[in-house]
Design an enzyme around this catalytic site. Structure first.
Site, PDB file in Angstrom:
ATOM      1  CG  ASP A  76      -1.875  -1.121   1.289  1.00  0.00           C
ATOM      2  OD1 ASP A  76      -2.222  -1.646   0.216  1.00  0.00           O
ATOM      3  OD2 ASP A  76      -2.287  -1.501   2.397  1.00  0.00           O
ATOM      4  CE1 TYR A 104       3.228  -6.499   4.690  1.00  0.00           C
ATOM      5  CE2 TYR A 104       2.788  -8.806   5.187  1.00  0.00           C
ATOM      6  CZ  TYR A 104       2.891  -7.771   4.276  1.00  0.00           C
ATOM      7  OH  TYR A 104       2.654  -8.023   2.950  1.00  0.00           O
ATOM      8  CG  ASP A 118      -4.781   2.755   5.332  1.00  0.00           C
ATOM      9  OD1 ASP A 118      -5.588   3.684   5.147  1.00  0.00           O
ATOM     10  OD2 ASP A 118      -4.071   2.289   4.426  1.00  0.00           O
ATOM     11  NE  ARG A 211      -4.849  -2.046   3.555  1.00  0.00           N
ATOM     12  CZ  ARG A 211      -5.694  -1.952   2.523  1.00  0.00           C
ATOM     13  NH1 ARG A 211      -6.747  -1.149   2.594  1.00  0.00           N
ATOM     14  NH2 ARG A 211      -5.498  -2.654   1.428  1.00  0.00           N
TER      15      ARG A 211
END
Length: 290
Positions: A76, A104, A118, A211
């Site tokens: 993203d 992550y 987000d 997310r």
């Protein structure tokens, strides 16, 4: 003087820098900063390499004159971290990297939901979070380890009729949520909890959305949550600390050294070594943005 592609190929490859650039083949990793898209980072990389090699591209035909280069695993625009790049015949190996695990580090915020899941999105819901304890959060994480079902975000690179869902959403078009699909979470741990913020380390398989994970965690806690910061620290064998090239290292020589170093990361070394030494016109082809 800079040369043009692909008409004067022989003349271009007589330039040592250009010849070296178009002989590169394999996989390496670059650091994608927060802000630009993954495609934008790739285009910037192409431009720097072609400029260093003294190669110009012309107007509308620019894409057809680009290096054979691509990236695997879109990040993203709001995310940072490892972006794996394939150059030359290495582009054919990107699917193998995508099949591997990814790691992550995510900072989530309790009590706030956005349309993008987000910090870049519009706040669409707010709920109390004062009652949530560290123990509550750690217990909820147990539900998201192993093989789970996950609904992808509406704002994503997934496509409908050839168009990304995120693009359709930005145009104001109605988009239905994709069906839940199986994904794998190899590990999930809570690193920090300072309400409303919490930090997670996640290792997952392909097709996983952090997310969605953070949003689902908020719902399980009878509240809501969204991602504030997201960093990919590993993709396949490439790690953030050891293997990623920052922008100041985006040079032909640095990438050549990185390709050599990264050969040891893969079990299929013979095929990669062959790729590295290939010199052919295949290196100069059309490449659409991912």
């Amino acid at each position: 003087m800079a040369e043009h592609l692909p008409g004067n190929l022989g003349k271009v490859l007589a330039n040592p820098a250009a010849a070296k650039l178009f002989s590169l083949s394999g996989l390496f990793a670059v650091y994608k900063p927060k802000g630009p898209t993954s495609a934008g980072v790739l285009n910037q990389l192409k431009e720097k390499l072609l400029a260093e090699a003294g190669v110009q591209t012309c107007g509308r035909k620019r894409k057809k004159q680009m290096l054979k280069i691509g990236h695997g695993g879109t990040l993203d625009s709001a995310a940072a971290g490892v972006l794996v790049v394939g150059i030359g015949q290495g582009t054919k190996m990107l699917s193998n990297v995508l099949a591997g695990s990814k790691k992550y580090t995510a900072i989530g915020e309790l009590g706030k939901a956005t349309d993008t899941l987000d910090a870049t999105g519009k706040v669409i819901e707010e709920k109390p979070y004062d009652q949530i304890t560290k123990g509550d959060l750690e217990r909820v994480l147990q539900k998201f380890r192993g093989d789970i079902m996950q609904v992808p975000p509406l704002y994503s690179a997934l496509k409908r009729d050839g168009q990304r869902l995120s693009s359709l959403m930005k145009k104001g078009e109605a988009v239905e949520a994709k069906a839940a699909r199986p994904v794998k979470v190899y590990s999930l741990s809570l690193q920090n909890f300072q309400p409303p913020l919490f930090t997670l380390d996640v290792e997952c398989g392909g097709g996983f959305y952090v997310r969605s994970l953070v949003s689902d965690i908020g719902k399980e806690l009878s509240s809501c949550a969204s991602v504030q910061e997201l960093t990919r620290t590993k993709q396949g064998p490439f790690t953030l600390e050891e293997h990623t090239l920052h922008e100041d290292k985006w040079t032909i020589d640095e990438i050549a050294q990185s390709l050599e170093h990264c050969l040891s990361l893969f079990a299929i070394e013979p095929s990669l070594k062959k790729l590295k030494t290939e010199h052919s016109e295949e290196s100069i082809v059309s490449c659409e943005d991912k």
